[in-house]
Design a protein around this motif. Structure first.
Motif, PDB file in Angstrom:
ATOM      1  N   GLU A   1       0.831  -1.207   0.000  1.00 13.20           N
ATOM      2  CA  GLU A   1       0.000   0.000   0.000  1.00 13.20           C
ATOM      3  C   GLU A   1       0.870   1.264   0.000  1.00 13.20           C
ATOM      4  O   GLU A   1       0.508   2.260  -0.630  1.00 13.20           O
ATOM      5  CB  GLU A   1      -0.958  -0.002   1.193  1.00 13.20           C
ATOM      6  CG  GLU A   1      -2.028  -1.062   1.119  1.00 13.20           C
ATOM      7  CD  GLU A   1      -2.999  -0.893  -0.035  1.00 13.20           C
ATOM      8  OE1 GLU A   1      -3.292   0.264  -0.431  1.00 13.20           O
ATOM      9  OE2 GLU A   1      -3.488  -1.916  -0.551  1.00 13.20           O
TER      10      GLU A   1
ATOM     11  N   THR B   1      -7.430   1.898   1.650  1.00  9.83           N
ATOM     12  CA  THR B   1      -6.244   1.213   2.165  1.00  9.83           C
ATOM     13  C   THR B   1      -6.602   0.288   3.320  1.00  9.83           C
ATOM     14  O   THR B   1      -6.141  -0.853   3.379  1.00  9.83           O
ATOM     15  CB  THR B   1      -5.187   2.245   2.604  1.00  9.83           C
ATOM     16  OG1 THR B   1      -4.798   3.010   1.458  1.00  9.83           O
ATOM     17  CG2 THR B   1      -3.969   1.576   3.203  1.00  9.83           C
TER      18      THR B   1
ATOM     19  N   ASP C   1      -8.386  -2.734   1.949  1.00 12.98           N
ATOM     20  CA  ASP C   1      -7.424  -3.602   1.268  1.00 12.98           C
ATOM     21  C   ASP C   1      -6.618  -4.432   2.261  1.00 12.98           C
ATOM     22  O   ASP C   1      -6.400  -5.631   2.056  1.00 12.98           O
ATOM     23  CB  ASP C   1      -6.473  -2.773   0.398  1.00 12.98           C
ATOM     24  CG  ASP C   1      -7.149  -2.169  -0.817  1.00 12.98           C
ATOM     25  OD1 ASP C   1      -8.305  -2.546  -1.100  1.00 12.98           O
ATOM     26  OD2 ASP C   1      -6.522  -1.322  -1.480  1.00 12.98           O
TER      27      ASP C   1
END
Length: 159
Positions: free
Chosen positions: A104, A126, A129
Motif C-alpha cells: 500500500e 487502504t 485492502d
C-alpha cells in the motif's frame, strides 16, 4: 518427445532442490507459482476490463486472493510458520498484513490513480485492502490447520 529448453530444465532442477531442502512436495512450489501467475493475470485483466470500478467488491476479492497467495508463498518458503496454532493464526496473518502494508505504501508513492481521490477515501480504501489481505491469509491458515487436524495420518502431506 520434444526436448525442453535449458532454462526450463534449470528452473525445474531449482524447484526440486528448493522443495527437497524445505521438505515439501515439489508440486506445492509449482502450485503457489501458478496461483501467483493466475492472480496477477486476474489483476491486469480486471484493470483492462475496468472491473474494479464496475463491481464494488472486486478489489476486496483480488486482495483476499493475493493475501491467500502471499500466505502460501510464506508457508512454502518457511514451513515452520505452520507448526502451531499461534504461528498459523497470528504470525502468518501478521506477516501478510506487513507485506500488504508495504504494498500500500508502494501504491501510494508510485501510482497516480489516487490523485482524484480524497485523503479520507484513500485511507478507507487502504484499510479495506489490508483487511482483505489479512482475511485471505486467515483463509490459508484455516486451510493449513484443517488439513493438519483432519488428515494427520496421511503419509506425505500435500501441504
Amino acid at each position: 518427445m520434444i526436448p525442453r529448453p535449458r532454462t526450463v530444465a534449470r528452473s525445474t532442477r531449482w524447484v526440486e532442490a528448493f522443495s527437497r531442502r524445505r521438505s515439501l512436495h515439489p508440486g506445492a512450489v509449482y502450485a503457489v507459482g501458478g496461483f501467483g501467475v493466475a492472480v496477477t493475470g486476474l489483476h491486469f485483466a480486471s484493470m483492462g476490463l475496468f472491473l474494479y470500478s464496475k463491481i464494488w467488491w472486486w478489489d476486496m476479492l483480488v486482495h483476499a486472493l493475493s493475501g491467500f497467495g502471499v500466505a502460501a508463498l510464506c508457508y512454502v518458503y518457511r514451513p515452520r510458520l505452520a507448526r502451531g496454532f499461534f504461528a498459523v493464526f497470528v504470525v502468518l496473518p501478521l506477516l501478510v498484513l506487513a507485506i500488504g502494508t508495504w504494498f500500500e505504501v508502494y501504491e501510494r508513492l508510485f501510482t497516480d490513480f489516487w490523485v482524484n481521490w480524497s485523503r479520507a477515501f484513500y485511507l478507507e480504501d487502504t484499510a479495506v485492502d489490508l483487511v482483505a489481505d489479512t482475511a485471505g491469509a486467515v483463509g490459508f491458515s484455516v486451510l493449513v490447520w484443517a488439513h493438519r487436524r483432519l488428515w494427520p495420518a496421511v503419509g506425505r502431506s500435500w501441504l
